[in-house]
Design an enzyme around this catalytic site. Sequence first.
Site, PDB file in Angstrom:
ATOM      1  N   HIS A   1      -5.524 -33.436  17.239  1.00 16.59           N
ATOM      2  CA  HIS A   1      -4.439 -34.287  17.728  1.00 16.59           C
ATOM      3  C   HIS A   1      -3.304 -33.459  18.294  1.00 16.59           C
ATOM      4  O   HIS A   1      -2.186 -33.956  18.445  1.00 16.59           O
ATOM      5  CB  HIS A   1      -3.959 -35.209  16.605  1.00 16.59           C
ATOM      6  CG  HIS A   1      -5.038 -36.136  16.160  1.00 16.59           C
ATOM      7  ND1 HIS A   1      -5.287 -37.346  16.773  1.00 16.59           N
ATOM      8  CD2 HIS A   1      -6.003 -35.987  15.214  1.00 16.59           C
ATOM      9  CE1 HIS A   1      -6.329 -37.915  16.186  1.00 16.59           C
ATOM     10  NE2 HIS A   1      -6.785 -37.109  15.258  1.00 16.59           N
TER      11      HIS A   1
ATOM     12  N   LYS B   1       9.117  -0.698  14.062  1.00 14.62           N
ATOM     13  CA  LYS B   1       9.644  -0.404  12.721  1.00 14.62           C
ATOM     14  C   LYS B   1      10.739   0.648  12.815  1.00 14.62           C
ATOM     15  O   LYS B   1      11.803   0.520  12.211  1.00 14.62           O
ATOM     16  CB  LYS B   1       8.532   0.164  11.823  1.00 14.62           C
ATOM     17  CG  LYS B   1       7.573  -0.838  11.254  1.00 14.62           C
ATOM     18  CD  LYS B   1       6.698  -0.120  10.224  1.00 14.62           C
ATOM     19  CE  LYS B   1       5.482  -0.922   9.833  1.00 14.62           C
ATOM     20  NZ  LYS B   1       4.556  -0.207   8.973  1.00 14.62           N
TER      21      LYS B   1
ATOM     22  N   GLU C   1      -4.942  -6.805  14.498  1.00 13.91           N
ATOM     23  CA  GLU C   1      -4.449  -5.466  14.142  1.00 13.91           C
ATOM     24  C   GLU C   1      -5.617  -4.476  14.208  1.00 13.91           C
ATOM     25  O   GLU C   1      -5.427  -3.292  14.448  1.00 13.91           O
ATOM     26  CB  GLU C   1      -3.807  -5.472  12.746  1.00 13.91           C
ATOM     27  CG  GLU C   1      -2.795  -4.350  12.558  1.00 13.91           C
ATOM     28  CD  GLU C   1      -1.993  -4.449  11.261  1.00 13.91           C
ATOM     29  OE1 GLU C   1      -2.522  -4.085  10.200  1.00 13.91           O
ATOM     30  OE2 GLU C   1      -0.828  -4.872  11.310  1.00 13.91           O
TER      31      GLU C   1
ATOM     32  N   GLY D   1      -4.898  -1.998   4.930  1.00 17.09           N
ATOM     33  CA  GLY D   1      -4.097  -3.123   4.426  1.00 17.09           C
ATOM     34  C   GLY D   1      -4.771  -4.463   4.678  1.00 17.09           C
ATOM     35  O   GLY D   1      -4.846  -5.317   3.792  1.00 17.09           O
ATOM     36  N   ARG D   2      -5.301  -4.643   5.876  1.00 18.53           N
ATOM     37  CA  ARG D   2      -5.899  -5.948   6.227  1.00 18.53           C
ATOM     38  C   ARG D   2      -7.303  -6.119   5.653  1.00 18.53           C
ATOM     39  O   ARG D   2      -7.931  -7.154   5.865  1.00 18.53           O
ATOM     40  CB  ARG D   2      -5.897  -6.120   7.744  1.00 18.53           C
ATOM     41  CG  ARG D   2      -6.546  -4.982   8.519  1.00 18.53           C
ATOM     42  CD  ARG D   2      -6.205  -5.033  10.004  1.00 18.53           C
ATOM     43  NE  ARG D   2      -6.692  -3.872  10.746  1.00 18.53           N
ATOM     44  CZ  ARG D   2      -6.050  -2.735  10.879  1.00 18.53           C
ATOM     45  NH1 ARG D   2      -4.867  -2.563  10.303  1.00 18.53           N
ATOM     46  NH2 ARG D   2      -6.555  -1.726  11.579  1.00 18.53           N
TER      47      ARG D   2
ATOM     48  N   LYS E   1       0.846  -1.196   0.000  1.00 18.86           N
ATOM     49  CA  LYS E   1       0.000   0.000   0.000  1.00 18.86           C
ATOM     50  C   LYS E   1       0.885   1.251   0.000  1.00 18.86           C
ATOM     51  O   LYS E   1       0.691   2.159  -0.786  1.00 18.86           O
ATOM     52  CB  LYS E   1      -0.919  -0.038   1.234  1.00 18.86           C
ATOM     53  CG  LYS E   1      -1.854   1.134   1.328  1.00 18.86           C
ATOM     54  CD  LYS E   1      -2.825   0.982   2.492  1.00 18.86           C
ATOM     55  CE  LYS E   1      -3.574   2.284   2.715  1.00 18.86           C
ATOM     56  NZ  LYS E   1      -4.493   2.224   3.849  1.00 18.86           N
TER      57      LYS E   1
ATOM     58  N   GLU F   1      10.483  -4.600   4.670  1.00 16.45           N
ATOM     59  CA  GLU F   1      10.572  -5.998   4.235  1.00 16.45           C
ATOM     60  C   GLU F   1      10.283  -6.108   2.734  1.00 16.45           C
ATOM     61  O   GLU F   1      11.026  -6.745   1.986  1.00 16.45           O
ATOM     62  CB  GLU F   1       9.551  -6.864   4.997  1.00 16.45           C
ATOM     63  CG  GLU F   1       9.827  -7.041   6.471  1.00 16.45           C
ATOM     64  CD  GLU F   1       9.220  -5.939   7.335  1.00 16.45           C
ATOM     65  OE1 GLU F   1       8.879  -4.850   6.808  1.00 16.45           O
ATOM     66  OE2 GLU F   1       9.082  -6.169   8.540  1.00 16.45           O
TER      67      GLU F   1
END
Length: 553
Positions: free
Chosen positions: A397, A517, A366, A280-281, A219, A225
């Site tokens: 399990h 960040k 978030e 973003g999410r 965005k 990263e």
Amino acid sequence: MSASSAPVVDPKMAVPLTSRPAFQLLSKHFETASTLHLRDLFAADPGRAEKFTVEAAGLFLDYSKNRITDETLTLLLELARQSGVREHIAAMFAGEKINITENRSVLHVALRSARTDSYLSDGHNVVPEVHEVLDRMAAFASRVRSGEWKGFTGKPIRNVINIGIGGSDLGPVMAYEALRHYSRREMTFRFVSNIDGTDFAEATHGLSPDETLFIISSKTFTTLETMTNAHTARDWLLAAAKDPAHTAKHFVAVSTNATEVTAFGIDTANMFGFWDWVGGRYSMDSAIGLSTMLAVGPENFTRLLSGFRAMDTHFRTAPLERNMPVIMGLLSVWYNNFFGAQTVAVLPYDQYLKRFPAYLQQLTMESNGKSITLTGHRVDYETGPIFWGEPGTNGQHSFYQLIHQGTKLIPCDFIGFAQSLNPLGNHHDLLMANVFAQAEALAFGKTEAQVRQEGTVEWLIPHRTFDGNRPSNVILAKQLTPEILGALVALYEHSVFTQGVIFSIDSFDQWGVELGKVLAKKIAAELAAPDDSGLKHDSSTNALMRRYRHDKA
Ligand code: F6P
């Protein structure tokens, strides 16, 4: 609103949650409701299973195995009313700037609008530009999928790598995995998110650069990263292609930041935009979904959007008491704020949904992991719960033991489908038998008397007894189609929204990710410095950095 003046907050949301009359009534009601057992609630009301269900957009929700009575639901719905849920839904759809700390509209619902719809941000209808981008994506996807779009040696693209992180990764990965059945099998789709070089190295392993397309999804187009991986990708390509002019055939960008896209060297003709009113999410159905569209094709992507839209319409128009996302959100509040449950387990019984819990973690945590209200006060109640999960039956399990017999209350969402996309013998009946069995076992357990009657020796009885009374939702759909995936994601988006309104927080900002960040950038520079004499952190951070520098050398 000027940056210096605090925004005006909806008066209903300005009343502290714990001071709302319905919250206080719920606190009182909890004293008795929490002592009731699901066994007794079911025994007392033969119609309970039918009563506590709701259907929308192809999804069926059975919420009867929750620790609620009619009164609980009435009070929770009253809490929704007193919190302004209805008004806030209207405000979101009207494009009001409900993301107050960033002064932005919240209009992900416009991403799945019909062409004839109208959604306003700053008085401007955004629907035509949404469809203009969707049309460009479809044209591009068709060129790539048909082989018309060629790499630098003239060969068609066979591999697509999405580089992005957070919302620019989790939605695309989840959707690709979820809709793999509908995907172009001759093509390879991979996703790079981690700044750990291993992620890039493994994603490109065995791929030919001349057949590989990178989608740089960000965005902001400034995320450390993503930009680090994007530069590495360009180097990887140019090591084979040599001529920088070839970059245009192998890189496209998805971003809101045309300036940075150009600075990186991607022609804006190969950029697919979105807008600051898409969080973003909440962006997997925007151009961030380009990898999804490349995988499943424009038609299936349109089907995905129509599923989102069906749930949006339901959320906007259904009365609160028949509103699936509202009910899910209220149940979550009930466990979070009254029972003190800290987590929610999401348990999809479909292998294709294996990344759904990871996707939901960003969406839910978030969004609602906040402690300051819209009026700037620290909350004196719990906000968003921790979401986690694994596809069934694998989780059974590993961690289900704790859900069944541990000391923690963990509300569960089971998700299952009537029809398998890969029918094989009796696999699917066995899979679904486990959904029903788990929800039943959690709710009703097994009494001491039952265990004794089975002939269990006396000393083992406490170990083999199940208290039950552990709540769950069961969400069923006919089949995992693109439409159903869209409806499912929108269901959780709007449930998160409902909870955020009740908590009186801004579910659409994410200031909490900033500090780390900023510090990482500073520390990265210090790790690269010739010596460590200038370290001015706390003694632990200084020592860790010195040790790292030493061992690295
Ligand atoms: O983690 C913070 C965050 O801003 C997320 O909200 C977002 O999804 C992610 O980083 C990636 O951001 P971008 O798409 O701008 O690279």
